[in-house]
Design a protein around this motif. Structure first.
Motif, PDB file in Angstrom:
ATOM      1  N   ALA A   1     -33.797 -10.044  -5.472  1.00 42.48           N
ATOM      2  CA  ALA A   1     -34.869 -11.029  -5.276  1.00 42.48           C
ATOM      3  C   ALA A   1     -35.740 -10.396  -4.067  1.00 42.48           C
ATOM      4  N   GLY A   2     -35.555  -9.193  -3.712  1.00 42.45           N
ATOM      5  CA  GLY A   2     -36.422  -8.889  -2.546  1.00 42.45           C
ATOM      6  C   GLY A   2     -35.855  -9.041  -1.107  1.00 42.45           C
ATOM      7  N   ALA A   3     -34.694  -9.612  -1.114  1.00 40.53           N
ATOM      8  CA  ALA A   3     -33.886  -9.784   0.224  1.00 40.53           C
ATOM      9  C   ALA A   3     -33.775  -8.470   1.021  1.00 40.53           C
TER      10      ALA A   3
ATOM     11  N   GLU B   1     -24.480  -3.324   2.115  1.00 41.08           N
ATOM     12  CA  GLU B   1     -23.601  -3.085   0.972  1.00 41.08           C
ATOM     13  C   GLU B   1     -22.839  -4.506   0.674  1.00 41.08           C
ATOM     14  N   THR B   2     -22.371  -4.860   1.787  1.00 43.70           N
ATOM     15  CA  THR B   2     -21.615  -6.268   1.465  1.00 43.70           C
ATOM     16  C   THR B   2     -22.372  -7.414   1.127  1.00 43.70           C
ATOM     17  N   ALA B   3     -23.626  -7.680   1.491  1.00 42.19           N
ATOM     18  CA  ALA B   3     -24.681  -8.470   1.251  1.00 42.19           C
ATOM     19  C   ALA B   3     -25.013  -8.291  -0.416  1.00 42.19           C
ATOM     20  N   LEU B   4     -25.285  -7.065  -0.574  1.00 41.53           N
ATOM     21  CA  LEU B   4     -25.495  -6.536  -2.144  1.00 41.53           C
ATOM     22  C   LEU B   4     -24.437  -6.929  -3.029  1.00 41.53           C
ATOM     23  N   MET B   5     -23.117  -6.790  -2.826  1.00 45.79           N
ATOM     24  CA  MET B   5     -22.298  -7.118  -3.436  1.00 45.79           C
ATOM     25  C   MET B   5     -22.116  -8.735  -3.799  1.00 45.79           C
ATOM     26  N   MET B   6     -22.163  -9.457  -2.644  1.00 48.41           N
ATOM     27  CA  MET B   6     -22.326 -10.905  -2.553  1.00 48.41           C
ATOM     28  C   MET B   6     -23.346 -11.411  -3.610  1.00 48.41           C
ATOM     29  N   SER B   7     -24.481 -10.725  -3.566  1.00 43.75           N
ATOM     30  CA  SER B   7     -25.627 -11.163  -4.466  1.00 43.75           C
ATOM     31  C   SER B   7     -25.307 -10.784  -6.051  1.00 43.75           C
ATOM     32  N   ILE B   8     -24.738  -9.565  -6.445  1.00 38.25           N
ATOM     33  CA  ILE B   8     -24.090  -9.561  -7.678  1.00 38.25           C
ATOM     34  C   ILE B   8     -23.151 -10.360  -7.972  1.00 38.25           C
ATOM     35  N   GLU B   9     -22.317 -11.014  -7.131  1.00 37.82           N
ATOM     36  CA  GLU B   9     -21.612 -11.919  -7.613  1.00 37.82           C
ATOM     37  C   GLU B   9     -22.113 -13.476  -7.820  1.00 37.82           C
ATOM     38  N   GLY B  10     -23.430 -13.363  -7.538  1.00 43.09           N
ATOM     39  CA  GLY B  10     -24.032 -14.554  -7.681  1.00 43.09           C
ATOM     40  C   GLY B  10     -24.206 -15.591  -6.407  1.00 43.09           C
TER      41      GLY B  10
ATOM     42  N   ARG C   1     -25.205 -16.221  -2.242  1.00 44.60           N
ATOM     43  CA  ARG C   1     -26.283 -16.069  -1.400  1.00 44.60           C
ATOM     44  C   ARG C   1     -26.053 -14.374  -0.651  1.00 44.60           C
ATOM     45  N   GLY C   2     -27.101 -13.625  -0.626  1.00 49.08           N
ATOM     46  CA  GLY C   2     -26.899 -12.349   0.086  1.00 49.08           C
ATOM     47  C   GLY C   2     -26.708 -12.253   1.402  1.00 49.08           C
ATOM     48  N   GLU C   3     -25.199 -12.399   1.807  1.00 46.81           N
ATOM     49  CA  GLU C   3     -24.997 -12.443   3.553  1.00 46.81           C
ATOM     50  C   GLU C   3     -24.010 -11.339   3.698  1.00 46.81           C
ATOM     51  N   PRO C   4     -24.186 -10.653   4.654  1.00 47.60           N
ATOM     52  CA  PRO C   4     -23.028  -9.513   4.904  1.00 47.60           C
ATOM     53  C   PRO C   4     -21.597 -10.142   5.179  1.00 47.60           C
TER      54      PRO C   4
END
Length: 364
Positions: free
Chosen positions: A304-306, A312-321, A323-326
């Motif tokens: 979503a442009g974050a 990488e860990t924030a990206l994986m959080m986002s894939i899981e649905g 909030r994209g946070e490290p």
């Protein structure tokens, strides 16, 4: 057509190469984001119409025009000079092509093989008819972008004709997973995220985990302002990304991959969707690829442009649905990554290069 063996792949390659060789002329319209923003879609539409109108007609020299091709390529490498058009077999590189130039290109170059010199790039007093004449291009050795600007970015057939998926068959049939990891290690491939972490070491860490459910993640988020290296490969050679991820999956024992790409890259997203669907239709993704007994599939996830999701860990959080946070580390993604399972996360198609007898690569 399904491709269920190495022999099927080689037969398909020959078939498509033979088809391409029958073209009298091919018009390659750059359709990367830069050229599309400067009007390349109109150029493509007009060239398609003009060349279609020529089908089967006789020209002044009484020469048949039996087979013309107009295709969309990825970035041809001169974004500020777009729209760009390359003409085969003459290898003419035209720059700043406008709608009113299209008929002249067809009349002079497509029909007669003659250049339209005013559309060539000029380096001071030097006219540069071909890409290799242009100083900015002739100093480059393309590795990751080897096919960009040269093949139809939306055609799995053209990717196969260019040698696509042969690295995958080599890995699946001629190498063990550990030999694949050793080859990546030996190549010297490193990440380009800043730390330069060796790709082979990362793969080896995941392969050694006791947990057998593992994942391959491609980071195509590219949140850095003005950075378009991921976008270029995703738009111009998406099938190569799929092949590279399948090789990585084989090496570490993963059966599922995810491509995380920013939603602000609509062309990249669309071409990735096309590529995934084409690969599935040919059974180059899915169950028992090439009859090797190895299963691997890929899904697309949009960011979503974050900016933080480039980590990488924030990206994986986002894939899981989420909030994209490290996440705090340890544990590292190789131990507990996506959905808590061992995960490798790489950018673009870096892992493929090692299988194509390329020189040692310090970066990818």
């Amino acid at each position: 057509m399904s491709i269920i063996s190495k022999e099927d792949l080689l037969n398909k390659q020959k078939e498509v190469q033979n088809t391409i060789s029958t073209y009298t002329c091919r018009v390659l319209v750059c359709s990367g984001t830069g050229c599309m923003a400067s009007g390349a879609q109109k150029i493509y539409d007009e060239m398609s119409k003009l060349c279609s109108d020529l089908d089967g007609v006789q020209v002044e020299m009484q020469k048949d025009i039996p087979h013309l091709g107009v295709v969309k390529t990825g970035c041809q490498g001169l974004c500020e000079l777009g729209p760009l058009v390359r003409i085969e077999p003459y290898d003419y590189q035209y720059v700043h092509v406008q709608l009113e130039d299209c008929k002249e290109i067809v009349d002079r170059t497509v029909l007669q093989g003659q250049p339209v010199e005013r559309l060539f790039y000029r380096d001071h007093d030097n006219i540069c008819p071909h890409p290799d004449d242009i100083p900015f291009l002739n100093q480059q050795t393309r590795i990751v972008l080897e096919n960009c600007g040269r093949i139809d970015a939306e055609s799995i057939d053209e990717y196969i004709a260019a040698g696509g998926f042969q690295a995958m068959t080599k890995a699946f049939f001629d190498m063990t997973p550990q030999e694949v990891i050793d080859e990546v290690t030996k190549s010297g491939l490193r990440g380009r995220g800043g730390a330069g972490f060796p790709a082979g070491k990362k793969w080896g860490q995941v392969a050694r985990q006791k947990e057998t459910t593992r994942y391959v993640v491609c980071n195509g988020d590219e949140g850095d302002p003005g950075a378009f290296m991921d976008r270029s490969i995703l738009e111009g050679d998406p099938h190569a990304v799929l092949e590279a991820m399948a090789i990585a999956g084989y090496a570490i024992g993963a059966n599922q991959g995810y491509i995380y790409v920013r939603a602000e890259y609509p062309i990249a997203v669309e071409r990735l969707r096309i590529a995934i669907n084409q690969a599935r239709e040919m059974e180059l993704l899915g169950k028992d690829i090439f009859g090797s007994g190895f299963d691997f599939d890929i899904d697309l996830r949009l960011g979503a442009g974050a900016f933080v999701c480039g980590e990488e860990t924030a990206l994986m959080m986002s894939i899981e649905g989420n909030r994209g946070e490290p996440r705090p580390r340890p544990p590292f993604p190789a131990q507990k990554g996506l959905f808590g399972k061992p995960t490798i996360l790489n950018c673009r198609k870096s892992q493929k290069a090692s299988f194509l007898h390329l020189p040692k690569l310090p970066h990818s």
